[in-house]
Every structure is written in structure tokens, then in C-alpha cells.
Design a protein around this motif. Structure first.
Motif, PDB file in Angstrom:
ATOM      1  N   GLY A  48      49.212  19.766  26.001  1.00  0.00           N
ATOM      2  CA  GLY A  48      48.384  19.487  27.170  1.00  0.00           C
ATOM      3  C   GLY A  48      47.229  20.460  27.303  1.00  0.00           C
ATOM      4  N   ARG A  49      46.532  20.377  28.436  1.00  0.00           N
ATOM      5  CA  ARG A  49      45.387  21.236  28.718  1.00  0.00           C
ATOM      6  C   ARG A  49      45.851  22.546  29.330  1.00  0.00           C
ATOM      7  NH1 ARG A  49      40.948  18.978  26.167  1.00  0.00           N
ATOM      8  NH2 ARG A  49      40.883  16.741  26.540  1.00  0.00           N
ATOM      9  N   LEU A  50      45.220  23.634  28.917  1.00  0.00           N
ATOM     10  CA  LEU A  50      45.569  24.963  29.413  1.00  0.00           C
ATOM     11  C   LEU A  50      44.425  25.500  30.256  1.00  0.00           C
ATOM     12  CD1 LEU A  50      47.315  27.561  29.478  1.00  0.00           C
ATOM     13  CD2 LEU A  50      46.214  28.208  27.306  1.00  0.00           C
ATOM     14  N   GLY A  51      44.731  25.963  31.480  1.00  0.00           N
ATOM     15  CA  GLY A  51      43.701  26.491  32.363  1.00  0.00           C
ATOM     16  C   GLY A  51      44.094  27.821  32.972  1.00  0.00           C
ATOM     17  N   PHE A  52      43.103  28.526  33.491  1.00  0.00           N
ATOM     18  CA  PHE A  52      43.321  29.832  34.109  1.00  0.00           C
ATOM     19  C   PHE A  52      42.758  29.802  35.515  1.00  0.00           C
ATOM     20  CE2 PHE A  52      42.468  34.441  34.744  1.00  0.00           C
ATOM     21  CZ  PHE A  52      43.738  34.925  34.457  1.00  0.00           C
ATOM     22  N   TRP A  53      43.552  30.279  36.469  1.00  0.00           N
ATOM     23  CA  TRP A  53      43.180  30.327  37.886  1.00  0.00           C
ATOM     24  C   TRP A  53      43.068  31.802  38.270  1.00  0.00           C
ATOM     25  CZ3 TRP A  53      47.138  28.932  42.280  1.00  0.00           C
ATOM     26  CH2 TRP A  53      46.502  29.034  43.519  1.00  0.00           C
ATOM     27  N   GLU A  54      41.866  32.244  38.631  1.00  0.00           N
ATOM     28  CA  GLU A  54      41.644  33.645  38.985  1.00  0.00           C
ATOM     29  C   GLU A  54      41.239  33.740  40.454  1.00  0.00           C
ATOM     30  OE1 GLU A  54      40.187  37.284  36.453  1.00  0.00           O
ATOM     31  OE2 GLU A  54      38.482  35.982  36.901  1.00  0.00           O
ATOM     32  N   THR A  55      41.996  34.518  41.218  1.00  0.00           N
ATOM     33  CA  THR A  55      41.780  34.591  42.658  1.00  0.00           C
ATOM     34  C   THR A  55      41.078  35.858  43.122  1.00  0.00           C
ATOM     35  OG1 THR A  55      43.926  35.639  43.104  1.00  0.00           O
ATOM     36  CG2 THR A  55      43.871  33.228  43.017  1.00  0.00           C
ATOM     37  N   PHE A  56      40.955  36.857  42.225  1.00  0.00           N
ATOM     38  CA  PHE A  56      40.367  38.146  42.614  1.00  0.00           C
ATOM     39  C   PHE A  56      39.991  38.896  41.338  1.00  0.00           C
ATOM     40  CE2 PHE A  56      40.526  42.625  44.017  1.00  0.00           C
ATOM     41  CZ  PHE A  56      39.750  42.552  45.174  1.00  0.00           C
ATOM     42  N   PRO A  57      38.920  39.700  41.368  1.00  0.00           N
ATOM     43  CA  PRO A  57      38.560  40.480  40.175  1.00  0.00           C
ATOM     44  C   PRO A  57      39.439  41.715  40.023  1.00  0.00           C
ATOM     45  CG  PRO A  57      37.001  40.941  41.934  1.00  0.00           C
ATOM     46  CD  PRO A  57      37.915  39.847  42.446  1.00  0.00           C
ATOM     47  N   HIS A  58      40.694  41.503  39.645  1.00  0.00           N
ATOM     48  CA  HIS A  58      41.660  42.598  39.605  1.00  0.00           C
ATOM     49  C   HIS A  58      41.231  43.712  38.644  1.00  0.00           C
ATOM     50  CE1 HIS A  58      44.666  40.645  42.129  1.00  0.00           C
ATOM     51  NE2 HIS A  58      44.383  39.522  41.504  1.00  0.00           N
ATOM     52  N   SER A  59      40.665  43.371  37.501  1.00  0.00           N
ATOM     53  CA  SER A  59      40.253  44.397  36.552  1.00  0.00           C
ATOM     54  C   SER A  59      39.113  45.239  37.117  1.00  0.00           C
ATOM     55  CB  SER A  59      39.824  43.755  35.232  1.00  0.00           C
ATOM     56  OG  SER A  59      40.912  43.094  34.627  1.00  0.00           O
ATOM     57  N   TYR A  60      38.188  44.597  37.806  1.00  0.00           N
ATOM     58  CA  TYR A  60      37.046  45.325  38.354  1.00  0.00           C
ATOM     59  C   TYR A  60      37.447  46.209  39.527  1.00  0.00           C
ATOM     60  CZ  TYR A  60      32.477  46.357  40.301  1.00  0.00           C
ATOM     61  OH  TYR A  60      31.372  47.008  40.779  1.00  0.00           O
ATOM     62  N   ARG A  61      38.530  45.881  40.190  1.00  0.00           N
ATOM     63  CA  ARG A  61      38.974  46.650  41.360  1.00  0.00           C
ATOM     64  C   ARG A  61      39.126  48.136  41.024  1.00  0.00           C
ATOM     65  NH1 ARG A  61      41.761  46.199  46.446  1.00  0.00           N
ATOM     66  NH2 ARG A  61      41.932  48.346  47.110  1.00  0.00           N
ATOM     67  N   ARG A  62      39.573  48.457  39.818  1.00  0.00           N
ATOM     68  CA  ARG A  62      39.761  49.861  39.431  1.00  0.00           C
ATOM     69  C   ARG A  62      38.425  50.585  39.367  1.00  0.00           C
ATOM     70  NH1 ARG A  62      44.521  51.162  36.848  1.00  0.00           N
ATOM     71  NH2 ARG A  62      43.443  52.427  35.287  1.00  0.00           N
ATOM     72  N   VAL A  63      37.374  49.888  38.954  1.00  0.00           N
ATOM     73  CA  VAL A  63      36.041  50.482  38.935  1.00  0.00           C
ATOM     74  C   VAL A  63      35.573  50.747  40.361  1.00  0.00           C
ATOM     75  CG1 VAL A  63      33.630  50.142  38.266  1.00  0.00           C
ATOM     76  CG2 VAL A  63      35.467  49.328  36.771  1.00  0.00           C
ATOM     77  N   ALA A  64      35.775  49.775  41.250  1.00  0.00           N
ATOM     78  CA  ALA A  64      35.351  49.936  42.640  1.00  0.00           C
ATOM     79  C   ALA A  64      36.080  51.096  43.303  1.00  0.00           C
ATOM     80  CB  ALA A  64      35.602  48.631  43.407  1.00  0.00           C
ATOM     81  N   ASP A  65      37.385  51.221  43.036  1.00  0.00           N
ATOM     82  CA  ASP A  65      38.140  52.351  43.592  1.00  0.00           C
ATOM     83  C   ASP A  65      37.576  53.679  43.094  1.00  0.00           C
ATOM     84  OD1 ASP A  65      39.885  50.798  45.080  1.00  0.00           O
ATOM     85  OD2 ASP A  65      41.381  50.673  43.490  1.00  0.00           O
TER      86      ASP A  65
END
Length: 373
Positions: free
Chosen positions: A107-124
């Protein structure tokens, strides 16, 4: 344990969440576990650190947490053959996506992203002034590796269109934003007419350094007039402590409430504060609290975010820039406005939510998108 039997006439979808068993997440529940099931057979996968083997209860699958980092497909195989679904959706976790890309599927594979979790560490790091260069380099590597995985999926579900443009501008796969919404059965607008006493402002949700609530609070602390402001938050950190330390009887910091109790509190309020810093971390967000304020018929006072353009009529809210002078002007405007006018504005916001952002509408939009694939 036997593998679940499906209706052969309906598409089958498996959602791999990043959530522990028993977690309440409104979009997972409202879109996938409720309304999408009118057209799809849906299974939803959670994790639990205390279980030793995968288990199924109806359409909910719980896997041992240790299986997430490796062997998730093998763990699922006992109860839900991942290769037997028409659609497989991974929520937020790129290490789960990597395993799914390596495994067999039809079947089809998709990704659902709700927040920029990786970027959060940069912002912190930027906020704290520590390890900024190292965090930027780490993020550059992670962004490259995450985009590399995203280019191999069949579809992408960012929380908003702006999120996709901000964090994955070079990923050219079919995209359908999946923002936050509301369960229309839970959010019945209160009838507001007349009334007396101070206007009640509320702020719900996360309070931390990144959200710059101190800017908002300073304006209310210094403003004259008859009002009350209550914060409801589950956080306990230096930012919350600073709010509590403000010696102002008009402002209270209260613990988060269970959902039904919080909704009752909100129904008796007048204005909901939906301020979110317009920085990279949040510019592509879809704030749940603003939707909920509007759905309950509160007047929304917020700074404009791209997500609001999709559903909230600007005449149905009081928008100001997220800076002290503008917030103060908005506050003065509200305090000088009659309750009937505020009630009409809140009723208009509630109509906006019901016309564009219920989970029934979002599920119909998602179903239509998936079936075009």
C-alpha cells in the motif's frame, strides 16, 4: 492472537502513532478513530513500556515500547500484517518511518508531522544561549536525513501548509495538511448576552520560555480596568513560577483541569487568549486552544498566524501583533466593547470552526486525498 479480518470492499489504513497507550490526542481520536472509519477500516497503534508482547483490543494495537526503535514491523505481524494495508501512516517518528520504508508493503506509505520536533532543540539552545553552534549543526544533519526519508514516501501530512514550506520546502511528494480541529459534539457554544462584572480572560495550555507568555502577562499586569485573567497549565517551570510571583489579584495561575471541567470553565469565560510567538518554531502551528475558544463562542484575542487564514474570519476575532503596545491596544479595545458585541464576535468564530475545522470535515478531506493516490 488472530489477525483482524477486514471488509474487502473498504480501504484499510494502519496508523503508527508516537503516543503511549491511553493517551488522549484529539486529532488521532477525532480523525482516525472516529470519522475516517465511515470510509476506511482503521487500526491505530500505541506503545506501552510495561507490556512484553503486542496485544490488540478491537481496532487498537499496543506494542512494547522497546519495539519502536527496532522490530516494529515484526512485533505488529502477530496481530496486524503491515504489508496488508492499503495505507500506512507514521506519526512524527522518523525512526519508525525508516523501518517502514525498509519493510515489505503493497500500500501507500505516508508521514504525518505535527510539530518541528528536531528544530525544537535549536530553538531551546537559542533561548538559553548554550551550545548554539552544536545544535545548529546537529539539526542540519537531522533535517537532511529526515528530508531524505520524506522524499521516499507516497504522501506527506504536515500539520499546516506553512509547516511544510518552512521545514521541508524541497520535498516534492503529494501533500495534504492535517491540522487540529474540534469534536463538534463536545464544543457547544455558550449563549452570551448582557452580563455584568469584570470580563474574564483565559489562557490554556503550555506555558514555557519559548511561548513568551511573560510579554503577554506584563501587559495585563500593567493595564488598568475591570478584568480577570486565569492561566490553566500543566507545566511547572521557571516561567510558570514567574507568573505566580506577579503580585496582582486580577491574575491567577491555576493547574490544568480534566477535559470536561476545563470546558465548563471556558464556557463561563469571555475572551480566550491565543497568542503564539510568530517565530519559526510556531509559525506553522495549528493552535488547539484558539480553535477551542472559538468553538465555545469566546471572543478570540490573538496574533495572526497563517493557520488562522484557513478557518477564522478576521472580523470574528481581535488580532494584534505579539508585542506589548499592540497587545495593550487590543486589550483596551476589548475592555471598551459591549458584551453583546463581544458575544456576536464569539458566535461568528464558532460558526467558522463548525464550517471548516471539525474532525468530521478534516476526515472527509483526508479520505478524499488518500483515495486520489
Amino acid at each position: 492472537m488472530p489477525i483482524r479480518r477486514f471488509d474487502a470492499a473498504r480501504p484499510r489504513l494502519l496508523l503508527l502513532t508516537d503516543l503511549p497507550a491511553g493517551a488522549a490526542e484529539s486529532a488521532v481520536d477525532g480523525v482516525f478513530r472516529q470519522h475516517l472509519r465511515s470510509r476506511f477500516d482503521v487500526d491505530v497503534v500505541f506503545h506501552d513500556r510495561d507490556v512484553r508482547e503486542v496485544r490488540r483490543v478491537g481496532d487498537t494495537v499496543v506494542v512494547p515500547k522497546r519495539a519502536l526503535r527496532g522490530g516494529i514491523l515484526e512485533a505488529l505481524g502477530a496481530v496486524a500484517d503491515p504489508a496488508g494495508y492499503d495505507f500506512l501512516v507514521v506519526r512524527n517518528k522518523y525512526y519508525l518511518l525508516r523501518q517502514c520504508l525498509r519493510g515489505p508493503r503493497r500500500g501507500r506509505l505516508g508521514f504525518w508531522e505535527t510539530f518541528p520536533h528536531s528544530y525544537r532543540r535549536v530553538a531551546d539552545a537559542e533561548q538559553e544561549g548554550r551550545a548554539r553552534l552544536r545544535k545548529r549543526l546537529e539539526y542540519a544533519w537531522r533535517q537532511w536525513s529526515e528530508d531524505r526519508l520524506l522524499r521516499r514516501v507516497d504522501f506527506f501530512l504536515p500539520i499546516t501548509a506553512r509547516h511544510a514550506l518552512e521545514f521541508h520546502p524541497d520535498v516534492a511528494v503529494p501533500v495534504s495538511p492535517l491540522p487540529m480541529g474540534i469534536d463538534e459534539d463536545l464544543f457547544i457554544p455558550a449563549t452570551r448576552r448582557g452580563g455584568s462584572g469584570p470580563l474574564r480572560f483565559v489562557y490554556t495550555g503550555t506555558v514555557d520560555r519559548l511561548r513568551c507568555v511573560d510579554i503577554l502577562n506584563a501587559v495585563f499586569h500593567e493595564a488598568p480596568g475591570e478584568f480577570r485573567l486565569d492561566y490553566y497549565t500543566f507545566r511547572d517551570n521557571p516561567t510558570v513560577d514567574a507568573l505566580r510571583a506577579v503580585n496582582n489579584p486580577l491574575i491567577r495561575v491555576l493547574p490544568a483541569l480534566p477535559r470536561p471541567a476545563l470546558l465548563e470553565v471556558l464556557r463561563s469565560a469571555d475572551i480566550g487568549l491565543g497568542y503564539v510567538p510568530p517565530v519559526r518554531t510556531f509559525i506553522g502551528s495549528s493552535p488547539t486552544k484558539t480553535l477551542e475558544y472559538a468553538a465555545l463562542g469566546l471572543t478570540v484575542m490573538a496574533n495572526p498566524l497563517p493557520d488562522y487564514e484557513d478557518w477564522l474570519d478576521p472580523t470574528a476575532a481581535v488580532f494584534t501583533a505579539f508585542e506589548p503596545a499592540a497587545i495593550r491596544s487590543g486589550l483596551d479595545l476589548i475592555l471598551a466593547t459591549s458584551r453583546d458585541v463581544l458575544a456576536a464576535r464569539g458566535a461568528a468564530a464558532a460558526r467558522c470552526v463548525r464550517e471548516k475545522r471539525t474532525y468530521r470535515i478534516l476526515a472527509e478531506r483526508l479520505a478524499g486525498f488518500l483515495l486520489t493516490l
